[in-house]
Design a protein around this motif. Structure first.
Motif, PDB file in Angstrom:
ATOM      1  N   PHE A 192      -1.855   3.488  -5.938  1.00 40.94           N
ATOM      2  CA  PHE A 192      -1.315   3.910  -4.657  1.00 40.94           C
ATOM      3  C   PHE A 192      -2.196   3.348  -3.546  1.00 40.94           C
ATOM      4  O   PHE A 192      -3.355   2.982  -3.757  1.00 40.94           O
ATOM      5  CB  PHE A 192      -1.251   5.440  -4.556  1.00 40.94           C
ATOM      6  N   ARG A 262       3.798  12.368  -5.299  1.00 40.52           N
ATOM      7  CA  ARG A 262       4.680  12.387  -4.121  1.00 40.52           C
ATOM      8  C   ARG A 262       4.921  13.816  -3.642  1.00 40.52           C
ATOM      9  O   ARG A 262       4.963  14.078  -2.433  1.00 40.52           O
ATOM     10  CB  ARG A 262       6.022  11.730  -4.456  1.00 40.52           C
ATOM     11  N   LEU A 265       1.890  14.868  -1.701  1.00 30.13           N
ATOM     12  CA  LEU A 265       1.861  14.299  -0.350  1.00 30.13           C
ATOM     13  C   LEU A 265       2.812  15.049   0.583  1.00 30.13           C
ATOM     14  O   LEU A 265       2.474  15.333   1.744  1.00 30.13           O
ATOM     15  CB  LEU A 265       2.238  12.819  -0.405  1.00 30.13           C
ATOM     16  N   GLU A 277       1.934   8.675   4.504  1.00 25.64           N
ATOM     17  CA  GLU A 277       2.747   8.180   3.396  1.00 25.64           C
ATOM     18  C   GLU A 277       1.939   7.184   2.582  1.00 25.64           C
ATOM     19  O   GLU A 277       1.000   6.550   3.087  1.00 25.64           O
ATOM     20  CB  GLU A 277       4.021   7.518   3.915  1.00 25.64           C
ATOM     21  N   CYS A 278       2.306   7.064   1.303  1.00 26.20           N
ATOM     22  CA  CYS A 278       1.612   6.143   0.400  1.00 26.20           C
ATOM     23  C   CYS A 278       2.620   5.275  -0.330  1.00 26.20           C
ATOM     24  O   CYS A 278       3.721   5.727  -0.680  1.00 26.20           O
ATOM     25  CB  CYS A 278       0.783   6.904  -0.634  1.00 26.20           C
ATOM     26  N   SER A 332       7.079   7.746   1.301  1.00 22.24           N
ATOM     27  CA  SER A 332       6.308   7.396   0.105  1.00 22.24           C
ATOM     28  C   SER A 332       7.274   6.954  -0.979  1.00 22.24           C
ATOM     29  O   SER A 332       7.975   7.775  -1.588  1.00 22.24           O
ATOM     30  CB  SER A 332       5.471   8.598  -0.369  1.00 22.24           C
ATOM     31  N   SER A 373      12.123   7.187  -1.108  1.00 15.23           N
ATOM     32  CA  SER A 373      11.880   8.461  -0.429  1.00 15.23           C
ATOM     33  C   SER A 373      13.163   8.894   0.282  1.00 15.23           C
ATOM     34  O   SER A 373      14.107   8.119   0.441  1.00 15.23           O
ATOM     35  CB  SER A 373      10.747   8.303   0.586  1.00 15.23           C
TER      36      SER A 373
END
Length: 400
Positions: A192, A262, A265, A277-278, A332, A373
């Motif tokens: 990530f 996710r 996050l 966000e990643c 993400s 997402s």
């Protein structure tokens, strides 16, 4: 050292006869009064004290009662020329005498009875010494047991601490004696990276930087699913599944980690009012080389060794390229390689086949699936697919 026998009698003739009659292997000391005997007994440790009953100043029972208190291990014998049942009872009750001798005594009978008392004394002394030795050994054993418990506790603490530093597969290999480097394994890779990470550098949560909080959340997800976070650098981290034989399905474990991460996050953003966000990449790498790196030096403190390992494969670079691919989309997102997706496609009902892309550093086109997402629109998916089609048709194959 000869065993000591003390005789107390106010009649000098009795003292002379007693002393002359006793065996040579005994040391004999006689006293003509109880007070003289008590004064001498402060420095003596007799085996037997024999006392006449009828003496001026103090009767034998009272004298022996004092001896009982001052020399409890000494055997006490009362001698009297009178037949008194009350005396026998009183001497046993008060002075704890071990024998009762009537005067005038028969020498052979006297010696026989005193030898019997001496045997009792020696047996009790031997038993006492053995018990003392057993008590000492028991105390030593208890101390050893406590020391072992403490050492075991320290060892257990050290083992747990080492387990926290050492990769689980290393510990497993040590236990099974199966260290063979380099080793080759099929690994499910995950990585990530925080999108627009420069905007997060000043954000802290409970005194910790938000980047360290995110790294911790990712690492916990990896560990829960049986993987190992191999490396991290600033705003990104790389982990894999498949080194441990106990991980039955590395691909499913990696997918579960991505899903959990996710969710983490999303919860982090909602709780703290953030918009972090990643990008996440998933890839199944075949025949990855696991290499051992060992350094050994000699110092004044002795030999120092340092060991580490890493996974080496072009596929490791590919999973990072997949992650970077998602940065063009909001939220993400998870970019998944074809090798990974085809083993788990039934568990990815919402995954979208985006087509083939020429990723930087990769010679061949990479087919990418997207677990999007909730911020990604259909229009954005369509535009990306159009880029894929353009890349596939273009002889130049522009890098995504």
């Amino acid at each position: 050292m000869k065993p000591l026998v003390v005789y107390v009698d106010d009649e000098p003739m009795n003292l002379t006869v007693f002393e002359a009659a006793m065996p040579e292997e005994w040391e004999i000391q006689v006293f003509d009064s109880p007070l003289k005997a008590l004064d001498a007994l402060t420095k003596l440790n007799p085996c037997i004290v024999v006392s006449d009953q009828k003496m001026p100043g103090m009767v034998g029972v009272n004298f022996l009662e004092i001896v009982k208190r001052t020399h409890p291990s000494t055997k006490r014998v009362i001698a009297t020329g009178y037949s008194e049942e009350d005396l026998v009872v009183d001497s046993i009750r008060k002075a704890g005498v071990h024998d009762y001798i009537k005067k005038p005594w028969d020498v052979e009978d006297l010696i026989h009875r005193l030898k019997s008392v001496m045997e009792t004394y020696n047996l009790e002394k031997e038993l006492f010494e053995k018990n003392s030795l057993l008590e000492k050994q028991n105390k030593d054993l208890q101390k050893m047991t406590e020391d072992l418990k403490q050492a075991k506790a320290i060892e257990e603490q050290a083992r747990k601490e080492l387990e926290a530093w050492a990769p689980p597969f290393v510990l497993s290999a040590i236990q099974s004696n199966s260290f063979k480097f380099p080793m080759r394994r099929d690994l499910a890779l995950i990585c990530f990276d925080i999108i627009n990470s420069s905007e997060t550098h000043d954000i802290t949560i409970d005194g910790a930087s938000v980047r360290s909080v995110i790294l911790k959340g990712f690492s916990e997800s990896v560990l829960r699913q049986g993987g190992w976070r191999e490396s991290h650098a600033g705003d990104s981290a790389y982990a894999h599944f498949g080194l441990l034989e106990s991980t039955s399905n590395p691909v499913e474990s990696a997918l579960a980690t991505a899903t959990e991460f996710r969710s983490f996050l999303r919860a982090l953003n909602l709780k703290h009012g953030l918009k972090i966000e990643c990008g996440i990449g998933l890839h199944l790498a075949k025949d990855v080389s696991i290499n051992l790196h060992e350094i050994e030096i000699q110092t004044l403190r002795g030999t120092i060794k340092q060991k580490s390992f890493d996974s080496t494969s072009p596929d490791v670079d590919l999973v990072h390229r997949l992650e970077s691919f998602t940065h063009q989309l909001p939220g993400s997102n998870v970019a998944i390689s074809e090798s990974f997706a085809k083993l788990i496609i039934d568990k990815l009902p919402q995954a979208k086949d985006l087509g083939n892309f020429q990723l930087k550093g990769q010679k061949a086109l990479t087919k990418i699936y997207l677990k999007a997402s909730d911020q990604v629109t259909e229009q954005q998916i369509t535009e990306i697919k159009e880029k894929s089609a353009a890349n596939s048709d273009s002889p130049d194959k522009k890098t995504a």
